[in-house]
Scaffold this motif. Structure first.
Motif, PDB file in Angstrom:
ATOM      1  N   LEU A 100       0.807  -1.216   0.000  1.00  0.00           N
ATOM      2  CA  LEU A 100       0.000   0.000   0.000  1.00  0.00           C
ATOM      3  C   LEU A 100       0.843   1.270   0.000  1.00  0.00           C
ATOM      4  O   LEU A 100       0.561   2.210  -0.745  1.00  0.00           O
ATOM      5  CB  LEU A 100      -0.951  -0.009   1.204  1.00  0.00           C
ATOM      6  N   THR A 101       1.884   1.305   0.822  1.00  0.00           N
ATOM      7  CA  THR A 101       2.702   2.520   0.887  1.00  0.00           C
ATOM      8  C   THR A 101       3.501   2.711  -0.399  1.00  0.00           C
ATOM      9  O   THR A 101       3.613   3.831  -0.908  1.00  0.00           O
ATOM     10  CB  THR A 101       3.659   2.490   2.090  1.00  0.00           C
ATOM     11  N   PHE A 102       4.051   1.621  -0.928  1.00  0.00           N
ATOM     12  CA  PHE A 102       4.832   1.741  -2.157  1.00  0.00           C
ATOM     13  C   PHE A 102       3.983   2.274  -3.305  1.00  0.00           C
ATOM     14  O   PHE A 102       4.347   3.264  -3.961  1.00  0.00           O
ATOM     15  CB  PHE A 102       5.446   0.399  -2.555  1.00  0.00           C
ATOM     16  N   TRP A 103       2.843   1.628  -3.556  1.00  0.00           N
ATOM     17  CA  TRP A 103       2.039   2.026  -4.705  1.00  0.00           C
ATOM     18  C   TRP A 103       1.360   3.373  -4.495  1.00  0.00           C
ATOM     19  O   TRP A 103       1.125   4.114  -5.460  1.00  0.00           O
ATOM     20  CB  TRP A 103       1.022   0.944  -5.040  1.00  0.00           C
ATOM     21  N   SER A 104       1.070   3.720  -3.252  1.00  0.00           N
ATOM     22  CA  SER A 104       0.484   5.038  -2.978  1.00  0.00           C
ATOM     23  C   SER A 104       1.470   6.142  -3.327  1.00  0.00           C
ATOM     24  O   SER A 104       1.135   7.109  -4.034  1.00  0.00           O
ATOM     25  CB  SER A 104       0.071   5.152  -1.508  1.00  0.00           C
ATOM     26  N   ILE A 105       2.708   6.005  -2.827  1.00  0.00           N
ATOM     27  CA  ILE A 105       3.734   7.016  -3.121  1.00  0.00           C
ATOM     28  C   ILE A 105       4.103   6.973  -4.601  1.00  0.00           C
ATOM     29  O   ILE A 105       4.329   8.014  -5.229  1.00  0.00           O
ATOM     30  CB  ILE A 105       4.983   6.791  -2.247  1.00  0.00           C
ATOM     31  N   TYR A 106       4.142   5.774  -5.178  1.00  0.00           N
ATOM     32  CA  TYR A 106       4.497   5.617  -6.593  1.00  0.00           C
ATOM     33  C   TYR A 106       3.550   6.418  -7.480  1.00  0.00           C
ATOM     34  O   TYR A 106       3.992   7.100  -8.418  1.00  0.00           O
ATOM     35  CB  TYR A 106       4.450   4.128  -6.964  1.00  0.00           C
ATOM     36  N   TYR A 107       2.260   6.332  -7.197  1.00  0.00           N
ATOM     37  CA  TYR A 107       1.297   7.022  -8.045  1.00  0.00           C
ATOM     38  C   TYR A 107       1.252   8.523  -7.784  1.00  0.00           C
ATOM     39  O   TYR A 107       0.809   9.291  -8.637  1.00  0.00           O
ATOM     40  CB  TYR A 107      -0.094   6.406  -7.878  1.00  0.00           C
ATOM     41  N   VAL A 108       1.716   8.963  -6.628  1.00  0.00           N
ATOM     42  CA  VAL A 108       1.822  10.398  -6.365  1.00  0.00           C
ATOM     43  C   VAL A 108       3.050  10.965  -7.067  1.00  0.00           C
ATOM     44  O   VAL A 108       2.980  11.947  -7.808  1.00  0.00           O
ATOM     45  CB  VAL A 108       1.898  10.680  -4.854  1.00  0.00           C
ATOM     46  N   ASP A 109       4.185  10.332  -6.841  1.00  0.00           N
ATOM     47  CA  ASP A 109       5.442  10.739  -7.492  1.00  0.00           C
ATOM     48  C   ASP A 109       6.438   9.602  -7.339  1.00  0.00           C
ATOM     49  O   ASP A 109       7.072   9.445  -6.294  1.00  0.00           O
ATOM     50  CB  ASP A 109       5.994  12.017  -6.851  1.00  0.00           C
ATOM     51  N   LYS A 110       6.568   8.801  -8.370  1.00  0.00           N
ATOM     52  CA  LYS A 110       7.400   7.603  -8.265  1.00  0.00           C
ATOM     53  C   LYS A 110       8.873   7.905  -8.027  1.00  0.00           C
ATOM     54  O   LYS A 110       9.613   7.055  -7.531  1.00  0.00           O
ATOM     55  CB  LYS A 110       7.236   6.707  -9.484  1.00  0.00           C
ATOM     56  N   GLU A 111       9.312   9.116  -8.350  1.00  0.00           N
ATOM     57  CA  GLU A 111      10.706   9.485  -8.105  1.00  0.00           C
ATOM     58  C   GLU A 111      11.024   9.508  -6.612  1.00  0.00           C
ATOM     59  O   GLU A 111      12.182   9.436  -6.213  1.00  0.00           O
ATOM     60  CB  GLU A 111      11.005  10.854  -8.721  1.00  0.00           C
ATOM     61  N   LEU A 112       9.980   9.617  -5.787  1.00  0.00           N
ATOM     62  CA  LEU A 112      10.178   9.655  -4.339  1.00  0.00           C
ATOM     63  C   LEU A 112      10.398   8.267  -3.739  1.00  0.00           C
ATOM     64  O   LEU A 112      10.865   8.144  -2.612  1.00  0.00           O
ATOM     65  CB  LEU A 112       8.966  10.313  -3.654  1.00  0.00           C
ATOM     66  N   ILE A 113      10.056   7.220  -4.502  1.00  0.00           N
ATOM     67  CA  ILE A 113      10.136   5.867  -3.940  1.00  0.00           C
ATOM     68  C   ILE A 113      10.835   4.873  -4.870  1.00  0.00           C
ATOM     69  O   ILE A 113      11.489   3.935  -4.428  1.00  0.00           O
ATOM     70  CB  ILE A 113       8.708   5.344  -3.610  1.00  0.00           C
ATOM     71  N   PHE A 114      10.740   5.089  -6.193  1.00  0.00           N
ATOM     72  CA  PHE A 114      11.296   4.139  -7.172  1.00  0.00           C
ATOM     73  C   PHE A 114      11.756   4.909  -8.410  1.00  0.00           C
ATOM     74  O   PHE A 114      11.144   4.842  -9.466  1.00  0.00           O
ATOM     75  CB  PHE A 114      10.219   3.122  -7.550  1.00  0.00           C
ATOM     76  N   PRO A 115      12.862   5.654  -8.282  1.00  0.00           N
ATOM     77  CA  PRO A 115      13.342   6.509  -9.374  1.00  0.00           C
ATOM     78  C   PRO A 115      13.582   5.725 -10.665  1.00  0.00           C
ATOM     79  O   PRO A 115      13.841   4.518 -10.637  1.00  0.00           O
ATOM     80  CB  PRO A 115      14.656   7.073  -8.821  1.00  0.00           C
ATOM     81  N   ASP A 116      13.506   6.426 -11.786  1.00  0.00           N
ATOM     82  CA  ASP A 116      13.683   5.783 -13.096  1.00  0.00           C
ATOM     83  C   ASP A 116      14.988   5.002 -13.198  1.00  0.00           C
ATOM     84  O   ASP A 116      15.037   3.924 -13.779  1.00  0.00           O
ATOM     85  CB  ASP A 116      13.656   6.842 -14.204  1.00  0.00           C
ATOM     86  N   GLN A 117      16.063   5.551 -12.634  1.00  0.00           N
ATOM     87  CA  GLN A 117      17.362   4.890 -12.755  1.00  0.00           C
ATOM     88  C   GLN A 117      17.394   3.536 -12.045  1.00  0.00           C
ATOM     89  O   GLN A 117      18.202   2.672 -12.392  1.00  0.00           O
ATOM     90  CB  GLN A 117      18.456   5.792 -12.184  1.00  0.00           C
ATOM     91  N   ILE A 118      16.509   3.354 -11.068  1.00  0.00           N
ATOM     92  CA  ILE A 118      16.400   2.061 -10.389  1.00  0.00           C
ATOM     93  C   ILE A 118      15.335   1.200 -11.056  1.00  0.00           C
ATOM     94  O   ILE A 118      15.538   0.010 -11.289  1.00  0.00           O
ATOM     95  CB  ILE A 118      16.081   2.252  -8.891  1.00  0.00           C
ATOM     96  N   GLU A 119      14.207   1.812 -11.388  1.00  0.00           N
ATOM     97  CA  GLU A 119      13.094   1.054 -11.971  1.00  0.00           C
ATOM     98  C   GLU A 119      13.502   0.357 -13.265  1.00  0.00           C
ATOM     99  O   GLU A 119      13.082  -0.769 -13.538  1.00  0.00           O
ATOM    100  CB  GLU A 119      11.909   1.981 -12.223  1.00  0.00           C
ATOM    101  N   LYS A 120      14.322   1.008 -14.078  1.00  0.00           N
ATOM    102  CA  LYS A 120      14.700   0.427 -15.371  1.00  0.00           C
ATOM    103  C   LYS A 120      15.568  -0.824 -15.223  1.00  0.00           C
ATOM    104  O   LYS A 120      15.711  -1.602 -16.177  1.00  0.00           O
ATOM    105  CB  LYS A 120      15.431   1.467 -16.213  1.00  0.00           C
TER     106      LYS A 120
END
Length: 241
Positions: A100-120
């Protein structure tokens, strides 16, 4: 047979993701000091703590399937059954909290929890194993396997110990590196950081109570269905006579 297969499958999926992450993925870290942290620095992420916890839980549940008991109310439950049920209370909270916390923050601003450089670096399926299926699997477990929740004193103690241990580790990393593990902490001042942490602990306790209540409702519903079936069988037997 379905229960052992389910637990074995979950253990296999989680173990593969853990192995692949440790073998092939090298994260860009915001501070050089973080490179020396255990598990290729992954120990600084609550997600990784949660995934390891889920893997351990489902492995213990598999052992209980094979050598313990899944009886609804065993008179003298073996130690592995008691450990499994107590660990479930924690595993449920951790899985729901992380998802819940991951996807909540992700949809608000994913850079705050899962930045592009990590997500890729992660295939979407791996991301979902770490942040989505942990919750799905633990809910399926509650629906499929009878859980005897521990006393609230024990359950709260185990859950708080887990989360407070992570919080201590989290702030210890900041003290040593001067860098926050999660970017969401960067724009916050200290009072807001403390409030964030306190609210997280409170949320974990709420999730504990939700899990306990859901388990009670499921057990009660199961008992009512079984009792109705017995009564219907007796009534039908009387009618036949």
């Amino acid at each position: 047979m379905l229960r052992p297969l389910f637990h074995l499958t979950v253990v296999a999926i989680n173990t593969f993701v853990l192995w692949y992450d440790q073998t092939y993925i090298n994260l860009p870290l915001p501070a050089k000091e973080m490179e020396n942290l255990p598990l290729k620095s992954r120990s600084m992420f609550l997600t990784f703590w949660c995934l390891i916890l889920q893997t351990i839980y489902h492995f213990i549940a598999l052992l209980n399937d094979l050598f313990g008991t899944n009886s609804r109310t065993p008179k003298n439950p073996p130690i592995i059954r008691r450990v499994k049920d107590t660990l479930y209370a924690l595993a449920f909270v951790a899985a729901i909290y992380v998802s819940l916390t991951f996807w909540s923050i992700y949809y608000v601003d994913k850079e705050l929890i899962f930045p592009d450089q990590i997500e890729k670096l992660y295939h979407p399926s791996m991301n979902h194993v770490m942040h989505t299926t942990v919750a799905i699997f633990i809910i399926i477990e509650m629906l499929m396997v009878h859980i005897n929740y521990p006393s609230r004193k024990i359950g709260f103690t185990v859950t708080l110990t887990f989360f407070i241990s992570y919080i201590i580790w989290f702030f210890n990393i900041y003290a040593k590196t001067g860098t926050w593990v999660y970017p969401v902490f960067n724009p916050l001042n200290w009072p807001l950081r403390i409030i964030f942490v306190c609210m997280s602990l409170a949320l974990s306790m709420i999730f504990y109570l939700v899990g306990e209540k859901l388990n009670y409702v499921i057990i009660s519903s199961s008992k009512d269905t079984r009792s109705k079936g017995v009564k219907d069988g007796i009534s039908n037997g009387k009618k036949k006579k």
